[in-house]
Design a protein around this motif. Structure first.
Motif, PDB file in Angstrom:
ATOM      1  N   ILE A  23       0.842  -1.199   0.000  1.00 61.97           N
ATOM      2  CA  ILE A  23       0.000   0.000   0.000  1.00 61.97           C
ATOM      3  C   ILE A  23       0.880   1.254   0.000  1.00 61.97           C
ATOM      4  O   ILE A  23       0.507   2.288  -0.559  1.00 61.97           O
ATOM      5  CB  ILE A  23      -0.995   0.004   1.190  1.00 61.97           C
ATOM      6  CG1 ILE A  23      -2.048   1.115   1.035  1.00 61.97           C
ATOM      7  CG2 ILE A  23      -0.287   0.107   2.516  1.00 61.97           C
ATOM      8  CD1 ILE A  23      -3.025   0.939  -0.085  1.00 61.97           C
ATOM      9  N   ASP A  24       2.065   1.154   0.578  1.00 63.46           N
ATOM     10  CA  ASP A  24       2.974   2.308   0.596  1.00 63.46           C
ATOM     11  C   ASP A  24       3.448   2.681  -0.806  1.00 63.46           C
ATOM     12  O   ASP A  24       3.683   3.861  -1.078  1.00 63.46           O
ATOM     13  CB  ASP A  24       4.170   2.038   1.513  1.00 63.46           C
ATOM     14  CG  ASP A  24       3.746   1.950   2.971  1.00 63.46           C
ATOM     15  OD1 ASP A  24       2.792   2.647   3.366  1.00 63.46           O
ATOM     16  OD2 ASP A  24       4.372   1.169   3.722  1.00 63.46           O
ATOM     17  N   GLY A  72      -5.094  -1.087   3.391  1.00 60.95           N
ATOM     18  CA  GLY A  72      -5.620   0.128   2.807  1.00 60.95           C
ATOM     19  C   GLY A  72      -6.721  -0.141   1.810  1.00 60.95           C
ATOM     20  O   GLY A  72      -7.223  -1.267   1.707  1.00 60.95           O
ATOM     21  N   LYS A 115      -4.678   4.755   3.095  1.00 60.91           N
ATOM     22  CA  LYS A 115      -4.041   3.766   3.949  1.00 60.91           C
ATOM     23  C   LYS A 115      -4.919   3.677   5.184  1.00 60.91           C
ATOM     24  O   LYS A 115      -5.455   4.693   5.644  1.00 60.91           O
ATOM     25  CB  LYS A 115      -2.633   4.241   4.300  1.00 60.91           C
ATOM     26  CG  LYS A 115      -1.772   3.187   4.899  1.00 60.91           C
ATOM     27  CD  LYS A 115      -0.329   3.678   4.979  1.00 60.91           C
ATOM     28  CE  LYS A 115       0.510   2.641   5.671  1.00 60.91           C
ATOM     29  NZ  LYS A 115       1.923   3.031   5.719  1.00 60.91           N
TER      30      LYS A 115
END
Length: 161
Positions: A23-24, A72, A115
């Motif tokens: 998700i980052d 997220g 997120k």
């Protein structure tokens, strides 16, 4: 189009190994479509090809890690199109039986929505309201699964708050 004729939003859960795509990665480029590549299961491919729609929402799920879970939310951002990794002989997702004029594998682009707090699989399993969720079915290994409106509502309104 009348309100009753508008399509009902679909919800999904899409798994990715966080060391490959997390998700980052999406959060680092929030306005950039990201290709959801590497799906090599026919049922998951068919969900992307036939059932997903642009605008649908999906839980971004980290799998293949010490503590799998929802990390997220992303949004489906494109129609399906051929996954280029199937044609790249040095790529781990290469498929020698797939041909450019009749590709076996498709992908869709997704875009970052948010997120969330990390929601581990163990916490999902502890909720009787999610007893029928496909993710939690015995033996389920699909990388993409539908999520019912009721499951989506419960997770977003009760667990991710």
């Amino acid at each position: 189009m009348a309100v009753s004729d508008q399509p009902v939003a679909q919800f999904w859960l899409m798994k990715s190994e966080p060391d490959e795509v997390s998700i980052d990665h999406l959060a680092a480029a929030p306005n950039v479509p990201f290709p959801w590549f590497g799906v090599r299961n026919y049922q998951a491919r068919n969900f992307m090809r036939d059932a997903m729609r642009v605008g649908d929402l999906a839980f971004f799920y980290h799998s293949g890690c010490a503590e799998p879970g929802i990390a997220g939310v992303c949004r489906i951002a494109s129609a399906p199109y051929p996954d280029a990794t199937q044609f790249d002989a040095v790529n781990p997702y290469f498929d020698p039986k797939s041909k450019a004029d009749s590709p076996r594998w498709l992908l869709r682009d997704v875009m970052f929505v948010q997120k969330t707090r990390y929601l581990p699989l163990t916490e999902l399993r502890a909720c009787p309201e999610l007893a029928n969720m496909r993710l939690l079915a015995r033996g389920n290994r699909l990388s993409i699964t539908p999520v019912t409106a009721e499951e989506w509502q419960f997770i977003t309104m009760e667990l991710l708050v």
